[in-house]
Design an enzyme around this catalytic site. Sequence first.
Site, PDB file in Angstrom:
ATOM      1  N   ASP A   8       0.756  -1.293  -0.178  1.00 48.88           N
ATOM      2  CA  ASP A   8       0.158  -0.052  -0.116  1.00 48.88           C
ATOM      3  C   ASP A   8       0.954   1.204  -0.103  1.00 48.88           C
ATOM      4  O   ASP A   8       1.677   1.443   0.920  1.00 48.88           O
ATOM      5  CB  ASP A   8      -0.922   0.053   1.326  1.00 48.88           C
ATOM      6  CG  ASP A   8      -1.834  -1.029   1.105  1.00 48.88           C
ATOM      7  OD1 ASP A   8      -2.086  -1.751   0.296  1.00 48.88           O
ATOM      8  OD2 ASP A   8      -2.895  -1.041   2.166  1.00 48.88           O
ATOM      9  N   ASP A 129     -15.217  -2.852  -1.349  1.00 49.28           N
ATOM     10  CA  ASP A 129     -14.919  -2.733   0.049  1.00 49.28           C
ATOM     11  C   ASP A 129     -16.189  -2.518   0.938  1.00 49.28           C
ATOM     12  O   ASP A 129     -16.905  -1.580   0.412  1.00 49.28           O
ATOM     13  CB  ASP A 129     -13.730  -1.352   0.264  1.00 49.28           C
ATOM     14  CG  ASP A 129     -12.478  -1.366  -0.790  1.00 49.28           C
ATOM     15  OD1 ASP A 129     -12.321  -2.658  -1.136  1.00 49.28           O
ATOM     16  OD2 ASP A 129     -11.991  -0.546  -1.138  1.00 49.28           O
TER      17      ASP A 129
END
Length: 239
Positions: A8, A129
Site C-alpha cells: 500500500d 470494499d
Amino acid sequence: MEIFPAIDLKEGRCVRLYQGEFSKETVMNEDPVAQAIIFEKFGAKTLHIVDLDGAIAGESLNLPIIEKICKAVRIPVQVGGGIRSLVAVEKLFSVGVDKVILGTAALYDKTFLEETVRLYKEKIIVGIDAKNGFVATRGWLDVSEISYIDLAKQMEKIGVQTIVFTDISKDGTLAGPNVEQLELLQKNVATRLIASGGVASIQDVKKLNDMNIYGVIIGKALYEKTIDLEEVLEVTKLC
C-alpha cells in the site's frame, strides 16, 4: 489458490492502515521498490499494489513508483486506487501494470466501467470494499447505501470476471477474514473472488482455500511475520 502480497503506497512509502483509517498508519518500508523485490525473491507470483493517495485524490499520485516497481520485478503487478478514467487505465498499462482494479468508479460510473471491461476484459478487476455490509468508496471515506452483494451482482452482469472483496473492519487487524460475508458472496455470484482483510495465519489461508476462494491478499501478516511467504506459497501449492 493465488497469494497476493500487498504493497500500500502513501506519500511514496509502503504503509499499512488499521481498519482503513488514514490516521492509523504504520510505515512498513520506506522503499516500496525494495519491498517488491523482497516479495519476488521469496516466491510471490503476483503483487497487489494500492495507491492510497490516489484513492482519496481520484487520480494516481504514485505512478512513478508503480512504474519503478514494474521495471524492478519480473512478476505481474495489479494496481488499484484512484483509477477513474480510461486515460488513467491506459497510463497504468503503459508503464507495465498487468491488471487494473477499479473501485469507486465501479459504483459511480457504470459507463466508464462497461467500456473498460469491453476493451480490457479479464485485465479489469473490481474492488468491493464493505463496511457493515455496505460499499465504501473514495479511499473508504464514504459509505454508500448499496450492499456489497448488490454491487457484486451488477459487476457480474457487466462482465467483470474477478472481484477483490475487502471487509474494512478486518483490514490491518490480523483478526481473521470475514468468512460469513465471503460465503454469502459466493452464493450470489460466480465471479472469481479474491479475499482481502484480516488474514493472519496459514490456517486462515487454508480455510479460504477450502472454500474455493480464488485468491487471497496478505499484507500486515507478512510484514509482522505471522505468515511466512515461502511457507504459505508452498502450502497453497500442495492444496
